[in-house]
Every structure is written in structure tokens, then in C-alpha cells.
Design a protein around this motif. Structure first.
Motif, short mmCIF file in Angstrom:
data_model
loop_
_atom_site.label_atom_id
_atom_site.label_comp_id
_atom_site.label_asym_id
_atom_site.label_seq_id
_atom_site.Cartn_x
_atom_site.Cartn_y
_atom_site.Cartn_z
N LEU A 201 -12.11 -8.18 -2.24
CA LEU A 201 -10.95 -9.08 -2.27
C LEU A 201 -11.21 -10.30 -3.13
CD1 LEU A 201 -8.13 -9.56 -1.22
CD2 LEU A 201 -9.13 -10.68 0.75
N MET A 202 -12.41 -10.86 -3.05
CA MET A 202 -12.74 -12.02 -3.89
C MET A 202 -12.75 -11.64 -5.37
SD MET A 202 -12.85 -14.54 -1.92
CE MET A 202 -13.53 -15.75 -3.00
N LEU B 192 -6.70 1.75 -6.85
CA LEU B 192 -7.38 2.73 -6.01
C LEU B 192 -7.74 2.21 -4.63
CD1 LEU B 192 -9.84 4.52 -8.47
CD2 LEU B 192 -7.82 5.46 -7.39
N LEU B 193 -8.20 0.98 -4.55
CA LEU B 193 -8.81 0.51 -3.31
C LEU B 193 -7.99 -0.46 -2.49
CD1 LEU B 193 -12.49 0.00 -4.49
CD2 LEU B 193 -11.54 1.88 -3.19
N THR B 194 -6.86 -0.93 -2.96
CA THR B 194 -6.13 -1.96 -2.22
C THR B 194 -5.60 -1.46 -0.88
OG1 THR B 194 -5.55 -3.10 -4.25
CG2 THR B 194 -4.21 -3.57 -2.32
N ILE B 195 -5.00 -0.30 -0.84
CA ILE B 195 -4.45 0.22 0.41
C ILE B 195 -5.56 0.52 1.43
CG2 ILE B 195 -3.10 2.07 1.48
CD1 ILE B 195 -1.40 0.15 -0.14
N PRO B 196 -6.66 1.21 1.05
CA PRO B 196 -7.72 1.42 2.04
C PRO B 196 -8.36 0.12 2.53
CG PRO B 196 -8.02 2.92 0.22
CD PRO B 196 -6.93 1.99 -0.17
N VAL B 197 -8.52 -0.85 1.66
CA VAL B 197 -9.10 -2.13 2.08
C VAL B 197 -8.16 -2.86 3.03
CG1 VAL B 197 -9.72 -4.43 1.21
CG2 VAL B 197 -10.65 -2.41 0.13
#
Length: 96
Positions: free
Chosen positions: A21-22, A43-48
Motif C-alpha cells: 500500500l505504501m 493485480l494485487l489491489t483487490i486481494p490486498v
């Protein structure tokens, strides 16, 4: 698997979420137009986001069940989770 190793794994996942996120906020605020950051963000925003919501709920249920082995790891994990949620709120509200 011991409960203490599970807490360390949970802490590692939350720390990865914080670093991701940072990095994403740094790239957005400094207007880095790299294709790698764009692909990583897609790719990673929804899983995070899902992990950032699920892990605090998991922490709260462990706290109510009194299954907390090490309070320091638990408190650090919960603090980083709350910072992650505040950063997500900041990103959604102010960085629209």
C-alpha cells in the motif's frame, strides 16, 4: 502448526500489505507512470483489500476466544492492520 508460527505468518502478511500500500501510494502521489506499477496495482489491489478486511476480523475473533499466545505480536499486527485501513480510507476519499 503452532499458534505462534500462525501469528508470525499473519504478521508477515499484514506487513506485506502495508509495504504494498505504501509503494502504491508513493507511486500515485509522485505520479510515476510506470507500466510495472500499473500492472502491480491492477493485480494485487483487490486481494490486498480483502486481506486488509479479513485479518482484523480474524484478530478480533481470536481475542474474544482468548487464543492469543503473544500479546506483542498481536498488538503489532492489529496496529499495522488499523494503519492499513486508514491508508485505504485516505486513498479512497482524498486521492479519488
Amino acid at each position: 502448526m503452532k499458534k505462534i508460527t500462525l501469528e508470525f505468518i499473519r504478521l508477515g502478511i499484514v506487513f506485506f500489505n502495508f509495504i504494498y500500500l505504501m509503494l502504491l501510494l508513493f507511486a500515485y502521489i509522485n505520479q510515476l507512470n510506470s507500466e510495472a506499477f500499473q500492472i502491480l496495482g491492477e493485480l494485487l489491489t483487490i486481494p490486498v483489500m480483502l486481506i486488509s478486511i479479513i485479518i482484523p476480523l480474524w484478530l478480533i475473533t481470536d481475542l474474544f476466544k482468548k487464543q492469543v499466545i503473544d500479546k506483542t505480536i498481536f498488538n503489532l499486527t492489529f496496529f499495522i492492520c488499523s494503519v492499513n485501513l486508514f491508508l485505504f480510507g485516505f486513498a479512497f476519499i482524498y486521492l479519488d
